[in-house]
Design a protein around this motif. Structure first.
Motif, short mmCIF file in Angstrom:
data_model
loop_
_atom_site.label_atom_id
_atom_site.label_comp_id
_atom_site.label_asym_id
_atom_site.label_seq_id
_atom_site.Cartn_x
_atom_site.Cartn_y
_atom_site.Cartn_z
N LEU A 88 5.87 14.82 -16.01
CA LEU A 88 5.39 13.44 -15.96
C LEU A 88 3.94 13.40 -16.42
O LEU A 88 3.14 14.25 -16.02
N ASN A 89 3.61 12.44 -17.25
CA ASN A 89 2.24 12.26 -17.70
C ASN A 89 1.77 10.86 -17.34
O ASN A 89 2.51 9.88 -17.46
N LEU A 90 0.52 10.76 -16.86
CA LEU A 90 -0.04 9.47 -16.54
C LEU A 90 -0.40 8.71 -17.81
O LEU A 90 -0.94 9.29 -18.75
N THR A 91 -0.11 7.42 -17.82
CA THR A 91 -0.60 6.58 -18.90
C THR A 91 -2.08 6.29 -18.67
O THR A 91 -2.66 6.64 -17.63
N GLU A 92 -2.70 5.64 -19.63
CA GLU A 92 -4.12 5.28 -19.48
C GLU A 92 -4.31 4.38 -18.26
O GLU A 92 -5.24 4.57 -17.47
N PHE A 93 -3.41 3.41 -18.09
CA PHE A 93 -3.50 2.54 -16.93
C PHE A 93 -3.21 3.32 -15.65
O PHE A 93 -3.81 3.06 -14.60
N GLY A 94 -2.30 4.30 -15.73
CA GLY A 94 -2.00 5.12 -14.57
C GLY A 94 -3.22 5.88 -14.08
O GLY A 94 -3.49 5.99 -12.88
N HIS A 95 -4.00 6.43 -15.04
CA HIS A 95 -5.24 7.12 -14.67
C HIS A 95 -6.20 6.16 -13.98
O HIS A 95 -6.89 6.53 -13.02
N SER A 96 -6.27 4.93 -14.48
CA SER A 96 -7.19 3.95 -13.89
C SER A 96 -6.79 3.60 -12.46
O SER A 96 -7.64 3.42 -11.58
N ALA A 135 0.83 -1.21 0.00
CA ALA A 135 0.00 0.00 0.00
C ALA A 135 0.86 1.26 0.00
O ALA A 135 0.45 2.31 -0.52
N ASN A 136 2.07 1.17 0.56
CA ASN A 136 2.95 2.33 0.56
C ASN A 136 3.33 2.74 -0.86
O ASN A 136 3.52 3.93 -1.15
N ASP A 137 3.46 1.75 -1.75
CA ASP A 137 3.78 2.07 -3.14
C ASP A 137 2.63 2.83 -3.80
O ASP A 137 2.86 3.73 -4.63
N LEU A 138 1.40 2.45 -3.48
CA LEU A 138 0.25 3.19 -4.00
C LEU A 138 0.22 4.61 -3.46
O LEU A 138 -0.12 5.55 -4.17
N LEU A 139 0.58 4.76 -2.18
CA LEU A 139 0.66 6.11 -1.59
C LEU A 139 1.71 6.94 -2.33
O LEU A 139 1.46 8.11 -2.67
N ILE A 140 2.88 6.36 -2.58
CA ILE A 140 3.94 7.08 -3.29
C ILE A 140 3.48 7.46 -4.69
O ILE A 140 3.71 8.59 -5.15
N PHE A 141 2.80 6.53 -5.37
CA PHE A 141 2.30 6.83 -6.72
C PHE A 141 1.31 7.99 -6.69
O PHE A 141 1.34 8.88 -7.54
N ALA A 142 0.41 8.00 -5.70
CA ALA A 142 -0.57 9.09 -5.58
C ALA A 142 0.13 10.43 -5.37
O ALA A 142 -0.25 11.45 -5.96
N ARG A 143 1.17 10.44 -4.53
CA ARG A 143 1.89 11.69 -4.27
C ARG A 143 2.62 12.18 -5.53
O ARG A 143 2.65 13.39 -5.80
N VAL A 144 3.20 11.26 -6.27
CA VAL A 144 3.90 11.64 -7.50
C VAL A 144 2.90 12.21 -8.51
O VAL A 144 3.16 13.23 -9.17
N ALA A 145 1.74 11.57 -8.64
CA ALA A 145 0.73 12.04 -9.59
C ALA A 145 0.21 13.42 -9.19
O ALA A 145 0.00 14.29 -10.03
N GLU A 146 0.00 13.64 -7.89
CA GLU A 146 -0.48 14.94 -7.41
C GLU A 146 0.56 16.04 -7.63
O GLU A 146 0.23 17.15 -8.04
N ALA A 147 1.81 15.71 -7.33
CA ALA A 147 2.87 16.73 -7.40
C ALA A 147 3.34 16.97 -8.82
O ALA A 147 3.84 18.06 -9.14
#
Length: 301
Positions: free
Chosen positions: A58-66, A6-18
């Motif tokens: 950084l741009n989210l891929t289609e899967f990244g958005h999902s 779950a920490n990796d998902l948290l890190i991904f969310a922070r990267v996407a937000e920032a």
């Protein structure tokens, strides 16, 4: 079955937000290399790219958005736990990041800011006074003070702090030399000091007197994105300025400025406190917001 941290998902969310590994690492208080490595490992386990990396952004891929909505739920839970713990503290503490226009800080809120620092010694107050609109979530701000209309954003909440009637003002020396205009059309023969709009052009003046309206951009040789500077120029005799009455009143009382076309008013401007809307408000933010509202209470509707 593959296990996911779950920490990796948290890190991904922070990267996407920032929008960058660097800002996300600062917010997470982790080395940038660790953040990048953990995202890479998450992509390997998922077998999908989450981010398209370029030299600029950084741009989210289609899967990244999902995946982002699920990652945001994890981040929201982490934020809620941290905010709950801080909310239960008897004394506000920690770093408080606030964005506000420099004019507010310098003209209206010096005493309030000093009082807040004195009353809450466990809080480190960090102020961003730049004219830009910060990204509260991406840049990890707790609160922003903003003027005018607000864009819709489901991730943010807002509280109206004050409403400011506005008018035209000039120095006694300028009016003695150039005369006072009797009607808005006469502004064409004066030097006017204009606020720079977000579109890079001088903001037009929209004046109203009863049912009568006049809109125009009178000639002017000074344009700035700082009402404080425009007031200083007006006091020095450089021309007529359009500013909120509350900003001008101290100078009117000292006879440094006088009202021009007093029967005509500009649209009122609203000041908003904006803050993250999907988390419990920490004690430090609540304390600051309450003091801010009290400091501006004479001009609230």
């Amino acid at each position: 079955m593959e296990q996911y941290d779950a920490n990796d998902l948290l890190i991904f969310a922070r990267v996407a937000e920032a929008g960058s590994f660097t800002r996300a690492a600062e917010r997470l208080e982790l080395p940038k290399s660790t953040v990048s490595r953990r995202i890479g490992q998450l992509e390997e386990r998922l077998g999908e790219r989450l981010l398209q990396r370029t030299t600029r952004r950084l741009n989210l891929t289609e899967f990244g958005h999902s995946l982002l909505e699920h990652a945001r739920q994890v981040a929201a839970e982490v934020d809620a736990v941290a905010a709950l713990a801080e909310h239960r503290q008897a004394r506000p503490s920690g770093r408080l990041r606030v964005s506000m226009p420099s004019d507010f800080a310098n003209l209206l809120l010096v005493d309030m800011l000093a009082a807040f620092v004195a009353l809450h010694p466990a809080v480190t107050l960090e102020l961003d006074l730049s004219p830009r609109r910060v990204d509260l979530l991406g840049e990890n701000f707790d609160l922003a003070l903003r003027m005018g209309d607000l864009p819709d954003d489901a991730n943010l909440a807002a509280r109206r702090i004050a409403t400011y009637p506005s008018g035209l003002y000039a120095s006694p020396a300028y009016l003695a030399a150039r005369g006072a205009p009797a009607v808005p059309e006469a502004l064409a023969g004066h030097d006017c000091l204009h606020l720079l709009g977000r579109n890079g052009e001088p903001a037009p003046w929209c004046l109203r007197h009863g049912e009568h309206e006049w809109t125009g951009t009178p000639p002017g040789r000074s344009i700035a994105n700082s009402p404080e500077l425009l007031i200083r120029l007006a006091r020095a005799g450089a021309g007529i300025v359009a500013v909120p009455e509350y900003f001008a009143q101290p100078h009117v009382r000292r006879d440094e400025l006088r009202r021009v076309l007093p029967e005509w008013n500009l649209p009122s401007a609203t000041a908003w406190a904006v803050f993250p809307g999907r988390r419990l408000m920490p004690t430090k933010t609540r304390a600051f917001l309450d003091m801010l509202a009290t400091a501006l209470s004479p001009i609230r509707e």
